[in-house]
Write a protein that holds these residues in place. Structure first.
Motif: not given
Length: 224
Positions: A56-58, A65-67, A86-87, A221-223
């Motif tokens: 669970l990610t803002p 989080q992706l990195a 996102w990248l 990853i739930i934004l």
């Protein structure tokens, strides 16, 4: 009489005494009675039960989080419409079009291969990358199913099926409770991929085997 006419007459004769098709009842639930928080929690519970990894990610923290998840990966593939933001925590020096580049770049982040119209990766190239990163169209909390519809941020079906790891970013606002709600959001003519946890089967002597029909690992990853 032509062969076609003979075949059609035989079909008509065979169907002449068939019973009338009954009316299919449509009294099932078509909308959700849950709050946003309840749907989110239900989806998380289902995904964890399916052995997916859930974060669970803002929304603003999605790049970091992706990195973090991709640290140590040598290469990834992304659809051409994945949001650049996102990248942004991955160094851009490693970005390549399909078929170029190999190995992690100098900053330790993965080489990013972009798959899209005009530069599509082959099955062998997809099999060689460590992970695929996509968006999602919607998700059904009741069944724990994430749906991809081939939109630009989700790409071709094959890129989410061949790599051994799938990292999927899903907006919490795209979570619905029941299947009819999700169907109403999807365009029926678009290619769809429905994902309920990592790929697995128990058909082989009732032993769970993962990675048979698709990615062995599913990170969601739930934004929020």
């Amino acid at each position: 009489m032509s062969a076609r006419e003979d075949i059609m007459n035989r079909i008509a004769s065979a169907l002449r005494d068939s019973p009338e098709t009954p009316v299919v009842p449509r009294a099932y639930r078509r909308s959700s009675g849950m709050t946003d928080a309840q749907r989110l929690q239900q989806l998380v519970d289902r995904l964890v039960d399916y052995k997916a990894n859930v974060f669970l990610t803002p929304a603003d923290d999605a790049p970091a989080q992706l990195a973090t998840l991709l640290a140590g990966s040598a290469s990834i593939v992304v659809p051409h419409g994945l949001p650049e933001q996102w990248l942004s925590e991955l160094t851009t020096t490693g970005k390549h079009q399909a078929g170029t580049g190999a190995g992690a770049n100098d900053a330790g982040m993965p080489v990013v291969h972009v798959d899209g119209p005009g530069h599509r990766l082959s099955v062998a190239e997809l099999d060689a990358v460590d992970a695929v990163v996509t968006g999602a169209a919607t998700a059904v909390s009741e069944t724990g199913t994430i749906m991809l519809d081939g939109s630009d941020d989700q790409g071709r079906r094959i890129i989410s099926l061949v790599p051994d790891r799938h990292i999927c970013l899903l907006h919490a606002t795209d979570i619905v409770e029941v299947l009819p709600e999700a169907i109403a959001r999807l365009e029926a003519t678009r290619p769809q991929t429905w994902i309920s946890g990592p790929s697995a089967t128990s058909d082989i002597e009732l032993e769970r085997v993962e990675g048979v029909h698709g990615p062995r690992t599913l990170d969601v990853i739930i934004l929020t």
